[in-house]
Design a protein around this motif. Structure first.
Motif, PDB file in Angstrom:
ATOM      1  N   GLY A 113       8.348  78.214 -72.726  1.00  0.00           N
ATOM      2  CA  GLY A 113       8.663  78.701 -74.404  1.00  0.00           C
ATOM      3  C   GLY A 113      10.109  79.062 -74.454  1.00  0.00           C
ATOM      4  N   ARG A 114      11.084  79.231 -73.234  1.00  0.00           N
ATOM      5  CA  ARG A 114      12.353  79.539 -73.263  1.00  0.00           C
ATOM      6  C   ARG A 114      13.293  78.456 -72.646  1.00  0.00           C
ATOM      7  NH1 ARG A 114      12.301  85.496 -72.820  1.00  0.00           N
ATOM      8  NH2 ARG A 114      14.456  85.373 -72.060  1.00  0.00           N
ATOM      9  N   PHE A 115      14.280  78.097 -73.596  1.00  0.00           N
ATOM     10  CA  PHE A 115      15.175  76.903 -73.210  1.00  0.00           C
ATOM     11  C   PHE A 115      16.105  77.667 -72.502  1.00  0.00           C
ATOM     12  CE2 PHE A 115      13.122  75.365 -76.923  1.00  0.00           C
ATOM     13  CZ  PHE A 115      13.081  73.865 -76.898  1.00  0.00           C
ATOM     14  N   SER A 116      16.552  76.929 -71.275  1.00  0.00           N
ATOM     15  CA  SER A 116      17.757  77.638 -70.479  1.00  0.00           C
ATOM     16  C   SER A 116      18.824  76.836 -70.940  1.00  0.00           C
ATOM     17  CB  SER A 116      17.413  77.579 -69.119  1.00  0.00           C
ATOM     18  OG  SER A 116      17.458  76.249 -68.695  1.00  0.00           O
ATOM     19  N   LEU A 117      19.006  75.810 -71.403  1.00  0.00           N
ATOM     20  CA  LEU A 117      19.939  74.865 -71.780  1.00  0.00           C
ATOM     21  C   LEU A 117      19.931  74.170 -73.200  1.00  0.00           C
ATOM     22  CD1 LEU A 117      21.263  73.131 -68.535  1.00  0.00           C
ATOM     23  CD2 LEU A 117      22.261  75.256 -69.646  1.00  0.00           C
TER      24      LEU A 117
END
Lengths: 787, 235
Positions: A113-117
């Motif tokens: 659920g977390r985008f890194s880019l």
């Protein structure tokens, strides 16, 4: 207030019309500088901040299907700071209340659920639960264009399966600041949406469990993008990797970058023109005032004013003109740059806009404005300072006229005396005449350079939309299909004609030169999507060769008859040597064309197609779209009729705005130059003209002399202005030409006559205003004064 | 009795500055005859220049009437006055008012180009003794020469009247006399009615008639029984 200051203010009030004419020219320069510089800074700073906050990637690549485990290997590439993989796919959308189908680009949301880019910025709602399969985020412009609310549902045809999707939130993404759908020429927020879906759901829908087909990399500050790109290509090659690319080839960033560059060059190229004209006008006016006030200067010196006082007095007069111009320029510039910034923010989908009032732009333009006036005034001012008081109080020697070769030529023409007066005066002040001509010709050239676009765009539109692309709609398939699919399309309701086409991503190489493009292959003599050469003839690529657009051929430095290496990036990923069969003129994109059978023979397979062009029965459009919404394997539809219309509307609107602005600018320049020129002439020649009136010349005959000089210079300025305009137009076409567009230099007589008409009319009106003063000339008073 | 050229009746010219009214002319009745050489004398502000300007169609009267032969000048509009000047009047001013961008010949041509029956510019320049300076620009000539070009320009259209406002005012006596010679020569040869305004009382000796002005009125008129040639005038 000292007496000299009072004189300054009264002089300024008396000169208000001339001062305003000059101030407006200066204001143009200042306003353009403030606007383009302010916009450039705003856009650049906003982009940097947005990219930084939302970790926009540096390198991107697509692949057919790569295992997730490869991500670890990619992370080990030297210089890579972060890696994000995702699954991406295309889908036809069925939006409630919209008869036409829309196209969606589906992107996966990481399971965490977390985008890194490329972090999307949540604008409303919430990110979908990673476990769900029917919840999505959509890009905000798409939601707004379709009037979506959180909780609204639309359907998407995911890999042949039609599924309802519920919107849980809207986002903006640094990847999609400027979005153009497949086959589109302009952003179409209603018909093209970016859709983020939980990774598991996307992977399941597109059969990509445990795999990815797109990867983004963020590099360390010291990394070299080229080496990372080639390492990434090597790693992805076995998995159907399509050549990796950096930001310069990322669609959204490329467009913004082009815009920023254009703003920067505008702020550098245009304002100096206005500053130059301002300096010339100030020079003319202050020079004349000092000549008129010669005896006053002598008197002031006799009383005990220093040379410095005298210099300062006249410099302040020039300074007052500059201040008016700067203040108007600041005002207009602030208003323009803020409204334009808002327009940009809307056009490019930025979540915020960093519009900082850049004080340095104001300070710089203010300093340049004052310096411009000072430079213009300095020569005359120093001459005033150098005048010895006794000399200053005696009248100046009459202007010297001498015979020269040109004069003899004029004599041979047996011109009337008034005409002789005009020509002799022009020759008496050659520098002033030349600069006046140059000033007026710049006004002409600005109009030529601004209006030729209209004709060029007409040519582009005609070639692209009425000669080359005559289809009503383009259907794009998710996969290479057998040619028999053409029959299925023909059976769709409303389809009158259908023709197949296929694009092959490939890298063309000639020595060290290479270019990644999509080769277009089609059957001979297509009717809907045709290749047109510069003479308007339809061209068919031969079975064993490749046709290139002029620009592509020149980028690769090849000519007809040369052989190039073609590395195909899809299918069997083979490399072949192929002969360049010829080149064609093309305005949109970089085209390369091959014959479908020839290409199939090269691949040793039956023809494959990915695109079908169709013409439609207008009455059946709704049925056609209804059928498309159910069609499997369809990645997108582009309605060319709408594309044409939106392209034309946008262009028309821009052309009207551009033309209006440039007509105003050219008129201001013309009025500034012509009005001041005529006023100074009137001042210098008042006695002469009054003498003629006393001798029995009519007002009309005397006006002829006054207006004749300015109008002759205005006429001389026309051809010069045309030439300069053509050169500016040429520079602009070169500057604006990119891999996306080629702007042809189309110059029609109407462009030149329009420019001349505007400038000559403005010059005529300006001199007519001055002519009215001639009527008020007090003949007796003028004759009584000693020059 | 020679023909009547100018006749004025109760000509008044008032300059209204808002606060005070200045009477430049306060009822002038005057007749000027064909071929007459008249000198107007008077202090500054006595009204002589104002009258000359009104006679020449450069200014309008406040009250009264002015006739040129049978033509009532007070009834003419600006255009009518322009044509009157063009066809009938030659002017000579203190400051020669030549066009600096034209040579002597071309300055004269300015007039001959628009006149119905002019003499050749060369002839006019010969008359004032400048046949050898025709192709010189004003900047290349002395003050006396420039004034003589102005006279040539004034007479080239064969005007019926020649109005001169301080024609020698900016010249030394030697060149001034050359200018007066030129004026007398024209008056004698063509019978051009000539009116000369001057501060220089010596010049009155060459006139047929001398008119004195004071406070906007004619104070004295007398006729010279014995005219002196310019060469014998000394100042």
């Amino acid at each position: 207030m000292q007496a000299l200051d009072r004189k300054l203010l009264r002089d300024f009030r008396r000169l208000w019309a001339q001062a305003l004419a000059i101030a407006l020219v200066l204001a143009c320069g200042v306003a353009i500088f403030i606007t383009s510089f302010g916009m450039y800074r705003a856009l650049e700073e906003t982009r940097i901040a947005y990219y930084e906050r939302n970790r926009f990637a540096d390198v991107f690549s697509d692949a057919r299907r790569a295992p997730l485990s490869l991500a670890r290997e990619i992370e080990t590439i030297e210089g890579v700071w972060a890696v994000e993989t995702r699954v991406s796919g295309a889908a036809i959308l069925d939006i409630p209340g919209r008869s036409k189908s829309a196209v969606g680009r589906i992107l996966s949301i990481p399971t965490s659920g977390r985008f890194s880019l490329n972090v999307p910025l949540l604008r409303s709602g919430h990110v979908p639960d990673p476990e769900t399969t029917d919840q999505v985020l959509v890009n905000e412009p798409f939601a707004q264009a379709n009037g979506f609310q959180i909780g609204d549902v639309f359907a998407a045809n995911l890999n042949g399966q039609k599924r309802p999707l519920t919107i849980t939130g809207t986002v903006l993404s640094p990847e999609f600041i400027y979005t153009i759908g497949p086959g589109g020429l302009m952003p179409d927020n209603e018909g093209y949406g970016i859709i983020w879906m939980p990774e598991d759901a996307v992977a399941a829908a597109f059969d990509m469990a445990g795999a990815f087909n797109h990867v983004s990399l963020k590099l360390r500050a010291d990394a070299r993008a080229e080496t990372v790109v080639s390492s990434l290509d090597n790693l992805l090659e076995p998995y159907g990797g399509l050549d990796a690319y950096d930001r310069s080839q990322q669609q959204s960033d490329a467009f913004i970058d082009a815009e920023i560059k254009q703003l920067r060059s505008t702020s550098i190229i245009l304002p100096p023109v206005f500053f130059g004209i301002t300096a010339f006008l100030v020079n003319m006016v202050i020079g004349r005032i000092i000549a008129l006030e010669r005896s006053e200067i002598g008197l002031l010196k006799a009383i005990g004013y220093s040379n410095f006082d005298i210099c300062l007095h006249y410099l302040l007069l020039a300074g007052l003109i500059a201040v008016v111009g700067i203040v108007i320029g600041w005002g207009v510039g602030s208003w323009l740059s803020q409204s334009l910034a808002r327009l940009y923010a809307d056009f490019f989908n930025f979540p915020f806009l960093i519009y900082r009032v850049s004080y340095d732009a104001y300070i710089i333009s203010g300093i340049i404005g004052v310096a411009t006036a000072a430079v213009g005034a300095i020569r005359s001012v120093l001459n005033a300072a150098r005048l010895a008081p006794a000399v200053a109080m005696s009248p100046p020697a009459p202007p010297k006229y001498k015979r020269n070769t040109l004069d003899h030529a004029l004599l041979a023409l047996r011109l009337s005396q008034p005409t002789m007066m005009i020509f002799r005066n022009l020759m008496r002040w050659p520098v002033r005449s030349a600069l006046t001509t140059l000033g007026l010709s710049l006004a002409v050239s600005i109009l030529v350079a601004a209006t030729f676009f209209d004709d060029s765009l007409d040519t582009i539109v005609d070639t692209a939309f009425y000669q080359s692309n005559r289809q009503d709609a383009v259907l794009t398939f998710t996969d290479e299909m057998h040619e028999s699919v053409l029959e299925d399309v023909r059976r769709l309701p409303g389809v009158l004609q259908a023709e197949s086409k296929q694009y092959y991503p490939a890298t063309l190489r000639n020595g060290h030169l290479s270019k990644r493009i999509a080769i277009e292959s089609s059957r001979p003599n297509p009717d809907l999507s045709r290749v047109i050469d510069s003479d308007g003839r339809v061209v068919n690529p031969p079975a064993n060769g490749i046709m290139l657009s002029d620009r592509l051929a020149s980028e690769l430095n090849v000519r007809a008859g040369d052989t190039i290496a073609v590395d195909f990036l899809s299918g069997r990923r083979e490399s072949h040597k192929i002969m360049v069969a010829g080149t064609v003129t093309q305005y949109l994109g970089l085209g390369a064309y091959m014959d479908m059978d020839g290409l199939s023979a090269l691949f040793r397979q039956k023809p494959r197609i990915g695109i079908v062009n169709v013409t439609l029965d207008e009455n059946q459009t709704d049925n056609f779209h209804a059928a498309l919404k159910e069609a499997p394997n369809l990645a997108g539809t582009t309605m060319m009729t709408e594309t044409r219309q939106s392209f034309l509307d946008t262009i028309r609107q821009n052309v009207i705005i551009m033309t209006t602005i440039y007509v105003i600018v050219a008129t201001l320049i013309t009025v500034g130059v012509a009005y001041n020129g005529a006023r100074i002439q009137l001042s210098e020649r008042a006695r002469e003209l009054a003498s003629l009136r006393i001798l029995g010349f009519t007002r009309g005959e005397v006006s002829f002399i006054l207006m004749g000089e300015t109008m002759i210079l205005a006429l001389l300025a026309q051809p010069l202005g045309w030439l300069i305009g053509v050169e500016i137009a040429r520079l602009m076409t070169n500057g604006f030409t990119s891999d996306l567009y080629t702007i042809p230099l189309i110059l029609k007589p109407a462009t030149f006559s329009f420019a001349s008409l505007v400038v000559l009319s403005a010059a005529l009106v300006a001199t007519l205003v001055v002519r009215r003063r001639l009527d008020r000339l007090d003949l007796v008073a003028v004759m009584k004064t000693r020059e | 009795m020679p023909d009547l050229i100018f006749r004025t009746e109760g000509v008044t010219k008032v300059y209204d500055t808002g606060e005070v009214k200045i009477y430049a002319l306060a009822g002038v009745d005057l007749k000027l005859f064909a071929g007459e050489f008249t000198v107007l004398l008077g202090a500054s502000g006595s009204g002589k220049s104002t009258l000359l300007n009104i006679l020449g169609g450069l200014d309008h009267v406040t009250e009264g009437r002015v006739w040129f032969k049978e033509l009532d000048l007070t009834q003419l509009n600006d255009r009518g006055l322009t044509w009157f000047r063009r066809d009938h009047v030659g002017f000579v001013f203190q400051f020669y008012n030549l066009v600096p961008s034209l040579t002597a010949r071309e300055n004269v041509q300015l007039v001959t180009d628009v006149s119905p029956d002019p003499m050749a510019p060369e002839e006019a320049l010969e008359l004032v003794g400048l046949g050898h300076r025709m192709d010189h620009f004003p900047a290349e000539m002395s003050g006396g020469e420039q004034q003589r070009v102005a006279i040539a320009r004034a007479i080239a259209k064969r005007p019926e009247v020649l109005l001169c406002d301080e024609p020698t005012g900016a010249l030394d006596s030697k060149t001034g006399i050359q200018v007066l010679e030129a004026l007398k020569n024209i008056n004698d040869r063509f019978g051009t009615t000539t009116v000369v305004i001057t501060h220089n009382a010596a010049i009155q000796k060459m006139a047929h008639r001398v008119i004195h002005f004071q406070d906007g009125r004619i104070s004295n008129v007398y006729t010279n029984d014995q005219r002196l040639p310019p060469s014998e005038i000394v100042w």
